[in-house]
Design an enzyme around this catalytic site. Structure first.
Site, PDB file in Angstrom:
ATOM      1  N   GLU A 259       0.998  -1.299  -0.084  1.00 17.95           N
ATOM      2  CA  GLU A 259      -0.114   0.032  -0.103  1.00 17.95           C
ATOM      3  C   GLU A 259       0.952   1.485   0.120  1.00 17.95           C
ATOM      4  O   GLU A 259       1.395   1.585   1.095  1.00 17.95           O
ATOM      5  CB  GLU A 259      -0.847   0.041   1.266  1.00 17.95           C
ATOM      6  CG  GLU A 259      -1.807  -1.104   1.437  1.00 17.95           C
ATOM      7  CD  GLU A 259      -3.013  -1.166   0.529  1.00 17.95           C
ATOM      8  OE1 GLU A 259      -3.175  -0.213  -0.179  1.00 17.95           O
ATOM      9  OE2 GLU A 259      -3.496  -2.398   0.384  1.00 17.95           O
ATOM     10  N   CYS A 298      -3.349   8.650   3.476  1.00 15.49           N
ATOM     11  CA  CYS A 298      -2.889   8.075   2.078  1.00 15.49           C
ATOM     12  C   CYS A 298      -4.203   8.306   1.026  1.00 15.49           C
ATOM     13  O   CYS A 298      -3.989   8.257  -0.086  1.00 15.49           O
ATOM     14  CB  CYS A 298      -2.534   6.665   2.213  1.00 15.49           C
ATOM     15  SG  CYS A 298      -3.860   5.535   2.708  1.00 15.49           S
TER      16      CYS A 298
HETATM   17  P1  NAP Z   1       8.077   5.043   4.645  1.00 14.96           P
HETATM   18  O1  NAP Z   1       9.282   6.019   4.998  1.00 14.96           O
HETATM   19  O2  NAP Z   1       8.261   4.368   3.497  1.00 14.96           O
HETATM   20  O3  NAP Z   1       8.044   4.071   5.999  1.00 14.96           O
HETATM   21  C1  NAP Z   1       7.073   2.805   6.042  1.00 14.96           C
HETATM   22  C2  NAP Z   1       7.605   1.874   7.000  1.00 14.96           C
HETATM   23  O4  NAP Z   1       8.787   1.341   6.302  1.00 14.96           O
HETATM   24  C3  NAP Z   1       8.236   2.510   8.306  1.00 14.96           C
HETATM   25  O5  NAP Z   1       7.858   1.371   9.122  1.00 14.96           O
HETATM   26  C4  NAP Z   1       9.815   2.275   8.220  1.00 14.96           C
HETATM   27  O6  NAP Z   1      10.450   2.422   9.252  1.00 14.96           O
HETATM   28  C5  NAP Z   1       9.742   1.110   7.160  1.00 14.96           C
HETATM   29  N1  NAP Z   1      11.140   1.201   6.453  1.00 14.96           N
HETATM   30  C6  NAP Z   1      11.800   2.291   6.124  1.00 14.96           C
HETATM   31  N2  NAP Z   1      12.984   1.605   5.237  1.00 14.96           N
HETATM   32  C7  NAP Z   1      12.738   0.291   5.318  1.00 14.96           C
HETATM   33  C8  NAP Z   1      13.631  -0.678   4.710  1.00 14.96           C
HETATM   34  N3  NAP Z   1      14.563  -0.390   4.099  1.00 14.96           N
HETATM   35  N4  NAP Z   1      13.011  -1.973   4.840  1.00 14.96           N
HETATM   36  C9  NAP Z   1      12.163  -2.135   5.506  1.00 14.96           C
HETATM   37  N5  NAP Z   1      11.373  -1.303   6.149  1.00 14.96           N
HETATM   38  C10 NAP Z   1      11.500   0.121   6.006  1.00 14.96           C
HETATM   39  O7  NAP Z   1       6.836   5.753   4.728  1.00 14.96           O
HETATM   40  P2  NAP Z   1       6.103   6.697   5.685  1.00 14.96           P
HETATM   41  O8  NAP Z   1       6.758   8.064   5.674  1.00 14.96           O
HETATM   42  O9  NAP Z   1       6.032   6.041   7.362  1.00 14.96           O
HETATM   43  O10 NAP Z   1       4.361   6.683   5.311  1.00 14.96           O
HETATM   44  C11 NAP Z   1       4.047   7.757   4.552  1.00 14.96           C
HETATM   45  C12 NAP Z   1       3.611   7.154   3.017  1.00 14.96           C
HETATM   46  O11 NAP Z   1       3.083   6.214   3.428  1.00 14.96           O
HETATM   47  C13 NAP Z   1       2.938   8.133   2.236  1.00 14.96           C
HETATM   48  O12 NAP Z   1       3.597   8.271   0.968  1.00 14.96           O
HETATM   49  C14 NAP Z   1       1.592   7.510   2.147  1.00 14.96           C
HETATM   50  O13 NAP Z   1       0.663   7.998   1.250  1.00 14.96           O
HETATM   51  C15 NAP Z   1       1.770   6.232   2.327  1.00 14.96           C
HETATM   52  N6  NAP Z   1       0.652   5.462   3.035  1.00 14.96           N
HETATM   53  C16 NAP Z   1       0.040   4.788   2.239  1.00 14.96           C
HETATM   54  C17 NAP Z   1      -1.295   4.080   2.932  1.00 14.96           C
HETATM   55  C18 NAP Z   1      -1.841   2.974   2.007  1.00 14.96           C
HETATM   56  O14 NAP Z   1      -2.823   2.518   2.514  1.00 14.96           O
HETATM   57  N7  NAP Z   1      -1.814   2.924   0.818  1.00 14.96           N
HETATM   58  C19 NAP Z   1      -1.439   4.109   4.192  1.00 14.96           C
HETATM   59  C20 NAP Z   1      -0.786   5.017   4.756  1.00 14.96           C
HETATM   60  C21 NAP Z   1       0.220   5.602   4.228  1.00 14.96           C
HETATM   61  P3  NAP Z   1      10.935   3.385   9.939  1.00 14.96           P
HETATM   62  O15 NAP Z   1       9.649   4.615  10.362  1.00 14.96           O
HETATM   63  O16 NAP Z   1      11.683   3.157  11.198  1.00 14.96           O
HETATM   64  O17 NAP Z   1      11.947   4.262   8.966  1.00 14.96           O
END
Ligand code: NAP
Length: 524
Positions: A259, A298
């Site tokens: 997602e 999102c």
């Molecule tokens: P993110 O930076 O991609 O982080 C998401 C998760 O991935 C966090 O738990 C993060 O941990 C982890 N992560 C980071 N690097 C990783 C790696 N190399 N390997 C495995 N896991 C890793 O996203 P975010 O900033 O938290 O969320 C915002 C984004 O999420 C927005 O773009 C939004 O649109 C999207 N979103 C989508 C939905 C949907 O249902 N489509 C819902 C909510 C949000 P850390 O926090 O420890 O870095």
């Protein structure tokens, strides 16, 4: 909670504190440190094996009905501790009570929904997928498709914006399916997820290994995944790429749901006028989507498509409503929109607005109004409405998701052009359509369905009962093609599919009769 308390992880059936100094979690309004998290030094291999073997076996020994009762018991525990969750959300997520409810009560509601759905599956241990089909002339030999719970763990890597709902919307169908859960919340807001898991573990509802939480770095988590495990990721497209290309997915075929980000749209009927009900409904919904959770959803509306003749009226009406939005410290009851979750997000939103401004004019900018009970050093960002009268010439407006209180109004000249521009988002979670005309809504739904996980039509007759463009309801599908990640979640019992393996059993009618006695038909 005293400053710098390290939140323990729950893995391998026990509470384990990570080593090292950990990563601090902050109050995004006051800037104070709230807690720390660390996953350093955890024995991930043993933890995953414990969940897979102990948790999985114990859950699979139960029927769907029994597991549904566990979900019901979790609901009660979470309800009993709601006040603590609201306090954590205010402090760590910077959200108002109303916005925290979307996450906290939204998560509890989703669990309750799956508890009720699961109860109806009764004493079965597998699901029947469709009817038996004859394999030849002799009807004695037939095929029956069945769905059995996968014998692995479900790893959830979650985004920062829904620490409660993001956990439970995934955990409810996983646990109901009989699959143990290991959740890794986003670091910035991990406290609420950790606290909810702690309450559920302390209540002794689930068998050991059924629910684990790892806070802090994700390092090594994906490496643990085995062929029967599944991973469900929610977050940015950038991290999604890393997940997808990890050897667990690329080589071991670990099932993977993504997602990711999304440039969701709102579209008003070309026949609408500034006086029409559809116009008023669009304006209210756009303002709501821009301001709820400071636009950190999102599903939030990012692009608003109106006929060229309505552009100025829409800009004026949306701007007038946004001007009444008070932004600041969520502890002040006069505040309608709280903070972004962190200074990093604030910097990213400001950078994103600057990018979009290279292709758009500013129609409304709330930053000249003083913040309530917060200063410029907080992570509060006022709403900004941008506009483009030539959206066909824009690139960034259809490609850059600014994860904050920001949307862009766009003019279209024909409905065909509007559909084309909406599809320039390359796959989104949701598009809302505003019209009093059922024929227009039906045509738009057929036109836009393939590029969206959900089409949300708002007409005057459903104005009071519609569930909201950005609200994800458990009975409806969540997810979207292309840029949105290509994932599918929720959608009622459809969600169980991700946690089950489908197989065809080709056997005699007599054997299939016996098999059917311990299974239940999956009715969608
Ligand atoms: P993110 O930076 O991609 O982080 C998401 C998760 O991935 C966090 O738990 C993060 O941990 C982890 N992560 C980071 N690097 C990783 C790696 N190399 N390997 C495995 N896991 C890793 O996203 P975010 O900033 O938290 O969320 C915002 C984004 O999420 C927005 O773009 C939004 O649109 C999207 N979103 C989508 C939905 C949907 O249902 N489509 C819902 C909510 C949000 P850390 O926090 O420890 O870095």
């Amino acid at each position: 909670m005293t400053t710098s308390t390290m939140l323990p992880n729950h893995l391998g059936g026990q509470w384990v504190t990570g080593s090292g100094a950990g990563t601090p979690l902050f109050d995004p309004v006051l800037g104070t440190e709230l807690a720390r998290v660390s996953s350093a030094g955890l024995d991930l291999s043993a933890g995953f094996a414990f969940a897979r073997e102990q948790g999985g076996a114990a859950l699979r020994a139960l029927s769907y009905g029994e597991r549904a009762a566990l979900l019901g018991a979790i609901v009660k525990v979470l309800q009993a501790n709601r006040d603590a969750y609201y306090e954590i959300a205010t402090a760590n997520c910077g959200t108002t009570t109303k916005d925290s409810a979307v996450d906290i009560d939204g998560g509890i509601f989703t669990l309750g929904y799956y508890a009720r759905q699961g109860e109806a599956l009764g004493s079965a241990h597998a699901l029947l997928d469709g009817e038996r089909i004859r394999m030849g002339k002799d009807p004695v030999f037939q095929t029956q498709h069945i769905l059995s719970p996968t014998r692995g763990v479900a790893l959830f890597i979650n985004a920062f914006n829904f620490p409660s709902w993001g956990l439970w919307e995934k955990a409810a169908p996983a646990l109901l399916s009989g699959v143990p859960v290991i959740v890794k919340p986003a670091t910035a807001t991990a406290w609420l997820t950790q606290r909810m898991v702690k309450d559920v573990i302390d209540a002794g509802i689930l068998p050991p290994g059924a629910l684990s939480v790892v806070c802090g770095s994700s390092a090594g988590l994906m490496d643990q995944l085995q062929p029967f495990d599944v991973v469900s990721f929610t977050g940015s497209a950038e991290t999604a790429r890393i997940i997808r290309s990890h050897p667990a997915v690329a080589e071991r075929s670990v099932r993977c749901n993504i997602e990711a980000d999304s440039l969701n749209s709102a579209l008003i009927d070309p026949a609408a006028t500034p006086e029409s009900e559809a116009f008023g409904l669009l304006v209210s919904e756009v303002v709501r989507e821009m301001t709820v959770k400071s636009g950190q959803k999102c599903t939030a509306i990012r692009r608003v498509f109106v006929p060229r003749a309505l552009f100025d009226a829409a800009a004026q009406a949306i701007g007038a409503k946004l001007a009444k939005t008070s932004v600041g410290n969520p502890r002040n009851e006069a505040v309608r929109t709280g903070a972004l979750v962190s200074q990093e997000q604030k910097a990213s939103v400001i950078e994103g607005i600057a990018k979009l401004r290279t292709e758009a004019e500013v129609l409304f900018d709330g930053s000249s109004t003083a913040l309530v009970d917060a200063d410029a050093s907080s992570a509060c960002v006022a709403p900004v409405l941008l506009g483009s009268r030539e959206p066909a010439k824009a690139k960034l407006l259809h490609a850059v998701e600014v994860f904050g209180p920001v949307a862009t109004l766009m003019a279209y000249d024909s409905i065909e052009e509007a559909y084309e521009l909406i599809r320039r988002g390359e796959g989104s979670l949701v598009c809302s359509v505003y019209s009093a005309d059922p024929a227009f809504i039906a045509a738009a739904s057929l036109e836009l369905g393939s590029a969206h996980g959900r089409v949300h039509a708002i007409s005057p007759d459903v104005a009071a009962s519609q569930s909201g463009h950005g609200n994800v309801m458990p009975m409806s599908l969540h997810g979207g093609p292309g840029r949105a990640g290509g994932g599918e979640e929720l959608g009622g019992l459809r969600a169980l599919g991700f946690y089950h393996r489908r197989s065809a059993v080709q056997a005699s009618s007599a054997a299939l009769d016996v098999l059917a006695a311990s299974a239940v038909a999956l009715k969608l």
